[in-house]
Design a protein around this motif. Structure first.
Motif, PDB file in Angstrom:
ATOM      1  N   ARG A 155       0.821  -1.211   0.000  1.00 41.92           N
ATOM      2  CA  ARG A 155       0.000   0.000   0.000  1.00 41.92           C
ATOM      3  C   ARG A 155       0.856   1.262   0.000  1.00 41.92           C
ATOM      4  N   PHE A 156       0.400   2.244  -0.772  1.00 41.10           N
ATOM      5  CA  PHE A 156       0.974   3.583  -0.724  1.00 41.10           C
ATOM      6  C   PHE A 156       0.134   4.430   0.226  1.00 41.10           C
ATOM      7  N   GLY A 157       0.816   5.213   1.049  1.00 40.46           N
ATOM      8  CA  GLY A 157       0.117   6.150   1.922  1.00 40.46           C
ATOM      9  C   GLY A 157       0.126   7.530   1.302  1.00 40.46           C
ATOM     10  N   ASN A 158       0.423   8.520   2.125  1.00 41.66           N
ATOM     11  CA  ASN A 158       0.363   9.896   1.662  1.00 41.66           C
ATOM     12  C   ASN A 158       1.075  10.794   2.660  1.00 41.66           C
ATOM     13  N   ALA A 159       2.003  11.599   2.167  1.00 41.34           N
ATOM     14  CA  ALA A 159       2.615  12.655   2.975  1.00 41.34           C
ATOM     15  C   ALA A 159       2.773  13.846   2.040  1.00 41.34           C
ATOM     16  N   GLN A 160       1.695  14.592   1.906  1.00 41.86           N
ATOM     17  CA  GLN A 160       1.650  15.649   0.910  1.00 41.86           C
ATOM     18  C   GLN A 160       1.436  17.026   1.527  1.00 41.86           C
ATOM     19  N   SER A 161       0.366  17.188   2.296  1.00 48.34           N
ATOM     20  CA  SER A 161      -0.011  18.501   2.819  1.00 48.34           C
ATOM     21  C   SER A 161       0.870  18.920   3.994  1.00 48.34           C
ATOM     22  N   GLU A 162       0.987  20.228   4.167  1.00 48.61           N
ATOM     23  CA  GLU A 162       1.728  20.797   5.289  1.00 48.61           C
ATOM     24  C   GLU A 162       0.863  21.845   5.970  1.00 48.61           C
ATOM     25  N   ALA A 163       1.068  22.022   7.250  1.00 54.00           N
ATOM     26  CA  ALA A 163       0.312  23.012   8.017  1.00 54.00           C
ATOM     27  C   ALA A 163       1.190  24.238   8.278  1.00 54.00           C
ATOM     28  N   GLY A 164       0.541  25.392   8.409  1.00 56.89           N
ATOM     29  CA  GLY A 164       1.267  26.610   8.757  1.00 56.89           C
ATOM     30  C   GLY A 164       1.991  27.277   7.614  1.00 56.89           C
ATOM     31  N   THR A 165       1.784  26.808   6.389  1.00 53.93           N
ATOM     32  CA  THR A 165       2.404  27.435   5.224  1.00 53.93           C
ATOM     33  C   THR A 165       1.436  28.451   4.619  1.00 53.93           C
ATOM     34  N   ARG A 166       1.899  29.194   3.627  1.00 46.92           N
ATOM     35  CA  ARG A 166       1.077  30.264   3.053  1.00 46.92           C
ATOM     36  C   ARG A 166      -0.156  29.717   2.341  1.00 46.92           C
TER      37      ARG A 166
ATOM     38  N   ASN B 233      13.814  15.886   4.656  1.00 45.82           N
ATOM     39  CA  ASN B 233      13.478  16.525   5.924  1.00 45.82           C
ATOM     40  C   ASN B 233      12.202  17.341   5.782  1.00 45.82           C
ATOM     41  N   GLY B 234      11.312  17.196   6.757  1.00 47.82           N
ATOM     42  CA  GLY B 234      10.086  17.979   6.744  1.00 47.82           C
ATOM     43  C   GLY B 234       9.040  17.388   7.674  1.00 47.82           C
ATOM     44  N   VAL B 235       7.905  18.091   7.771  1.00 49.46           N
ATOM     45  CA  VAL B 235       6.773  17.635   8.578  1.00 49.46           C
ATOM     46  C   VAL B 235       5.521  17.722   7.712  1.00 49.46           C
ATOM     47  N   LYS B 236       4.782  16.648   7.662  1.00 50.90           N
ATOM     48  CA  LYS B 236       3.571  16.573   6.849  1.00 50.90           C
ATOM     49  C   LYS B 236       2.353  16.317   7.737  1.00 50.90           C
ATOM     50  N   HIS B 237       1.220  16.912   7.335  1.00 44.99           N
ATOM     51  CA  HIS B 237      -0.025  16.757   8.078  1.00 44.99           C
ATOM     52  C   HIS B 237      -1.102  16.144   7.180  1.00 44.99           C
ATOM     53  N   TYR B 238      -2.184  15.682   7.806  1.00 44.83           N
ATOM     54  CA  TYR B 238      -3.314  15.080   7.078  1.00 44.83           C
ATOM     55  C   TYR B 238      -2.842  13.923   6.190  1.00 44.83           C
ATOM     56  N   CYS B 239      -1.966  13.103   6.736  1.00 38.92           N
ATOM     57  CA  CYS B 239      -1.327  12.043   5.949  1.00 38.92           C
ATOM     58  C   CYS B 239      -2.188  10.773   5.968  1.00 38.92           C
ATOM     59  N   THR B 240      -3.274  10.828   5.237  1.00 42.70           N
ATOM     60  CA  THR B 240      -4.248   9.736   5.223  1.00 42.70           C
ATOM     61  C   THR B 240      -3.601   8.421   4.825  1.00 42.70           C
ATOM     62  N   GLY B 241      -3.829   7.414   5.644  1.00 36.84           N
ATOM     63  CA  GLY B 241      -3.357   6.073   5.329  1.00 36.84           C
ATOM     64  C   GLY B 241      -1.906   5.793   5.634  1.00 36.84           C
ATOM     65  N   ALA B 242      -1.161   6.798   6.119  1.00 34.23           N
ATOM     66  CA  ALA B 242       0.268   6.577   6.338  1.00 34.23           C
ATOM     67  C   ALA B 242       0.521   5.495   7.383  1.00 34.23           C
ATOM     68  N   LEU B 243      -0.346   5.408   8.385  1.00 30.73           N
ATOM     69  CA  LEU B 243      -0.170   4.385   9.419  1.00 30.73           C
ATOM     70  C   LEU B 243      -0.301   2.980   8.849  1.00 30.73           C
ATOM     71  N   PHE B 244      -1.066   2.828   7.770  1.00 31.86           N
ATOM     72  CA  PHE B 244      -1.304   1.516   7.177  1.00 31.86           C
ATOM     73  C   PHE B 244      -0.366   1.226   6.010  1.00 31.86           C
ATOM     74  N   ALA B 245       0.495   2.180   5.665  1.00 31.98           N
ATOM     75  CA  ALA B 245       1.240   2.108   4.407  1.00 31.98           C
ATOM     76  C   ALA B 245       2.461   1.206   4.502  1.00 31.98           C
TER      77      ALA B 245
END
Length: 395
Positions: A118-129, A149-161
């Motif tokens: 399975r592919f998850g998702n680490a796309q969106s970031e919080a606190g950006t413009r 390096n970075g921090v991603k939010h709303y990473c749907t499915g990442a726990l299952f990926a």
């Protein structure tokens, strides 16, 4: 992981999705109420072979069309608006490999997907413009590999990926996708999603600290948008299908409740709530909303398929506009029908123990994914002036 089943064609894909939806529907309310993450259900989704149906035929997949893919997500969404959301990013990032992956990358990753990975998702970031202000970085190393390096939010499915595709900017500022193993050094996935709806999507936070990424695990995503493309149309088509499914599921739930648990209003003069002419009228109105969303979803999927067969700037624009129309109608139907469930069902339907409000919470949460007001803007510009929509992956 046991070997996944390999689905042969479109018909089998829809049949498998329908059967899984029936199974997933039975426990959806309890999973939501307890916020029990659907680990077993996700494993079942992988084992069914459904996650591999867009793998190209030359790599052993069913290579199903957009109409089939939309129907799969509509069926899953009608059963569980959280569970349906989990594989959305999976299919988006399979598509990235298909469009921009090298032959070796395609061979490797398509084999992974066919095996049930399975592919998850680490796309969106919080606190950006804004949503496209990506600050996660791929830093080049002398041997051609990278550090991520970075921090991603709303990473749907990442726990299952098994693999987490990470959207990041390379040294030259262009967006790339790095495919990172879920258990890679420096990767931390936090189960900290606390949304009011879609509570079991595991849309938490992914932290990346000096994560080593080999050169052959990076795909130049910016090239996707340098010519006619369907990346955004396909991604948005799946979102529209989820909303359409939520609307249909809420309507079915409302009808079942009225038939079995509602009392007729005393002025109706009927023996049952289901015979009340005013309720019948309202159900007719709600059914029209759902049927409209379903029809626009099918039309959008057909337009995407036609565009893929003859991809040009004009055909890509037609696909994006058709999908935008479907997404607007689906979002409206999901929120309205899920809210009207209580209007037609009466006071008892508001009991927390019944958890009928999960349909509205799922609809209200998922439809916030991207604003329909901008989709209407692009539809209007196209209708009035023939202005093609932009190539930014969200339309």
């Amino acid at each position: 992981m046991t070997a996944a089943h390999v689905i042969a064609d479109d018909a089998e894909a829809v049949a498998v999705a329908a059967a899984l939806a029936d199974v997933f529907r039975a426990g959806a309310g309890e999973r939501d109420a307890a916020r029990r993450l659907p680990r077993e259900e996700v494993e079942r989704l992988s084992a069914s072979g459904l996650l591999a149906v867009t793998v190209p035929a030359e790599h052993g997949g069913a290579d199903v069309g957009a109409q089939t893919l939309a129907e799969i997500f509509r069926l899953l969404g009608s059963a569980d608006g959280s569970l349906a959301q989990i594989p959305q990013s999976h299919f988006v990032y399979v598509q990235v490999i298909r469009r921009q992956g090298t032959p070796d990358q395609q061979k490797f990753f398509f084999a992974e997907v066919l095996a049930g990975r399975r592919f998850g998702n680490a796309q969106s970031e919080a606190g950006t413009r804004h949503v496209q202000d990506i600050r996660t970085r791929l830093e080049p190393r002398p041997d051609g590999s990278h550090l991520l390096n970075g921090v991603k939010h709303y990473c749907t499915g990442a726990l299952f990926a098994d693999w987490i595709p990470v959207l990041a900017r390379a040294g030259d500022g262009t967006p790339h996708v790095a495919y990172v193993p879920r258990d890679a050094p420096g990767v931390t996935v936090a189960d900290d999603w606390d949304g009011m709806g879609q509570r079991t999507t595991a849309s938490g936070t992914v932290r990346l600290v000096d994560v080593p990424v080999p050169a052959d695990r990076v795909v130049p995503h910016h090239l996707t948008f340098q010519g006619p493309q369907l990346h955004g149309a396909v991604a948005q088509l799946l979102h529209a299908a989820i909303d359409t499914g939520i609307a249909a599921g809420a309507l079915d739930e409302a009808a079942r409740f009225v038939r079995t648990s509602s009392r007729p209003w005393f002025e109706s003069g009927t023996e049952s709530a289901a015979e009340d002419p005013l309720l019948i009228q309202r159900f007719g109105e709600l059914a029209l909303e759902v049927r409209t969303a379903e029809a626009l979803l099918r039309e959008a999927a057909r337009t995407v398929e036609a565009s893929r067969a003859r991809l040009t700037d004009d055909s890509a624009a037609e696909a994006s506009i058709a999908v935008a129309a479907a997404k607007v109608a689906a979002a409206r139907a999901a929120v309205e029908v899920a809210g009207a469930l209580f209007e037609v069902s009466g006071t008892r339907s508001a009991l927390d123990s019944l958890n009928l409000h999960r349909h509205w919470r799922d609809a209200r949460t998922h439809t916030l994914h991207d604003p329909t007001r901008w989709k209407i803007q692009h539809i209007g510009r196209y209708a009035l002036n023939g202005t093609r929509p932009p190539r930014h992956g969200l339309l």
